[in-house]
Write an enzyme that holds these catalytic residues in place. Structure first.
Site, PDB file in Angstrom:
ATOM      1  CE1 TYR A  95      -4.393  -1.105  -0.199  1.00  9.72           C
ATOM      2  CE2 TYR A  95      -3.325  -3.023   0.777  1.00  9.72           C
ATOM      3  CZ  TYR A  95      -4.398  -2.458   0.119  1.00  9.72           C
ATOM      4  OH  TYR A  95      -5.474  -3.232  -0.241  1.00  9.72           O
ATOM      5  CD  GLU A 137      -6.828  -5.922   0.884  1.00  9.55           C
ATOM      6  OE1 GLU A 137      -5.598  -5.831   1.134  1.00  9.55           O
ATOM      7  OE2 GLU A 137      -7.397  -5.218   0.026  1.00  9.55           O
TER       8      GLU A 137
END
Length: 395
Positions: A95, A137
């Site tokens: 990310y 997630e």
């Protein structure tokens, strides 16, 4: 939590994102892959080459900006993407890379219009959005590991059988190399298959629907052979031509938010076109196995009889279920298409409806379902690849 000032700045960029979103995401992917080519082992190259991934991300960024003060509104889309991420082994460490290149792309495309205030606000917003994805997630990965027979990322499977279903579709029966029982899945979900292909620099990933009712020893996928000269055909051609019984591939644990509601007692209508039949086979077989009295209509469209997979199996299942109907149209043989008249005649009133197939097929079917007065919450649909905008309006 974002400050009101940050929210206001993000909201002010919505018109810009509407106009330049695709350009920003195209620059983003180009720059990120140049700086981090190892990520090409994760991303679907075909979706990149066709622009589908860029379109999907642009839509997601736009939706996040438009709803920055109410991110719960985009939560269903976030969950859908999180399923994709889990199946591709996207991890928290990815990310910051994405954030760096996304902000860089905004600067590059907007130039002087991307003021320090705008970049700062988007940096804050990205951290919030990324944390939502990471949290969802993590729950998915944790659940996968804690499930009986589950695993986190990828696991080696052997091709136990290879069965030709039609001129263009072949089924692959996949068994885990370690011989452990497989975790169940929700009918309609998919797995990611990844493998090295001769002549390709990077590992190739593709997601395929599971095409049979859950069993504890084998997963079945049914793959359409695509054009070998197109980027999206690499995996399918390799599976059809080069992969044989005894060969191995890596497989993710099943994922996806498009699946049959097995707890419901409502009637079901399954509508598919072409290879969109694959998740419907899992749903139909599950109904036949677990609740055969449940009313169900299976409506399918194929070009020709030679393109139609599972016809004999479908007819056998239909005959075994007292409240089932099965109808198939062959468009190239004069049967026409699944139009409004056909739907009005065959969709079960009050049913949960599941639709899967090529995007133009789904667009036409869903428009007609809406025009028939069927509520949006009763219509479920699945894209092959990144979610796209159907641009649905009343037909």
């Amino acid at each position: 939590m974002l400050s009101q000032e940050t929210i206001n700045i993000i909201k002010s960029t919505v018109p810009v994102l509407e106009e330049h979103g695709k350009t920003i995401t195209t620059v983003f992917y180009k720059n990120m892959f140049e700086a981090n080519p190892e990520l090409l082992n994760i991303f679907n190259h075909a979706n990149q080459s066709q622009g589908r991934q860029q379109n999907a991300l642009a839509s997601m960024v736009y939706a996040a900006a438009a709803n920055i003060d109410n991110l719960a509104a985009v939560l269903p889309a976030v969950v859908q993407v999180a399923h994709k991420h889990k199946s591709l082994n996207i991890m928290p460490e990815h990310y910051p890379i994405v954030g760096y290149h996304l902000l860089g792309a905004i600067k590059e495309v907007l130039g002087e219009a991307a003021t320090p205030e705008i970049i700062g606000a988007w940096g804050e917003a990205y951290e919030v959005i990324a944390s939502v994805f990471i949290g969802i997630e993590k729950e998915m990965y944790d659940k996968a590991v804690q499930t009986d027979g589950g695993w986190k990322t990828f696991k080696e499977f052997t091709i136990a059988d290879k069965v030709v279903e039609s001129d263009v579709i072949t089924s692959f029966y996949l068994k885990p190399v370690d011989g452990q029982p497989l975790p169940s899945y929700k009918p309609g979900q998919y797995i990611t298959v990844r493998t090295a292909i001769a002549g390709e620099e990077y590992i190739v990933n593709r997601q395929y629907s599971l095409s049979q009712a859950p069993t504890e020893d084998v997963y079945r996928i049914s793959v359409k052979r695509e054009d070998e000269f197109q980027p999206y055909g690499k995996m399918s051609v390799n599976l059809h031509r080069e992969m044989h019984v005894g060969d191995t591939v890596e497989v993710s644990i099943p994922a996806g938010d498009f699946h049959l509601d097995v707890e419901s007692t409502k009637p079901v209508t399954l509508i598919s076109g072409g290879v969109g039949i694959t998740p419907m086979m899992s749903m139909y077989e599950t109904i036949a196995k677990t609740t055969p009295e449940r009313p169900v209509a299976f409506l399918h469209s194929a070009r020709t009889r030679q393109h139609q997979a599972f016809d004999a199996r479908l007819r056998t299942l239909n005959e075994s279920m007292p409240n089932s109907t099965y109808e198939v149209l062959y468009s190239d043989e004069g049967d026409g298409f699944i139009n409004r008249e056909f739907l009005a005649k065959n969709v079960i009133e009050g049913s949960d409806i599941y639709v899967c197939g090529p995007t133009p097929f789904m667009r036409a079917v869903i428009k007609n379902l809406y025009a028939m007065g069927i509520a949006e919450e009763n219509i479920n649909f699945e894209f092959f690849g990144p979610a796209e905008e159907l641009e649905l309006v009343e037909a």
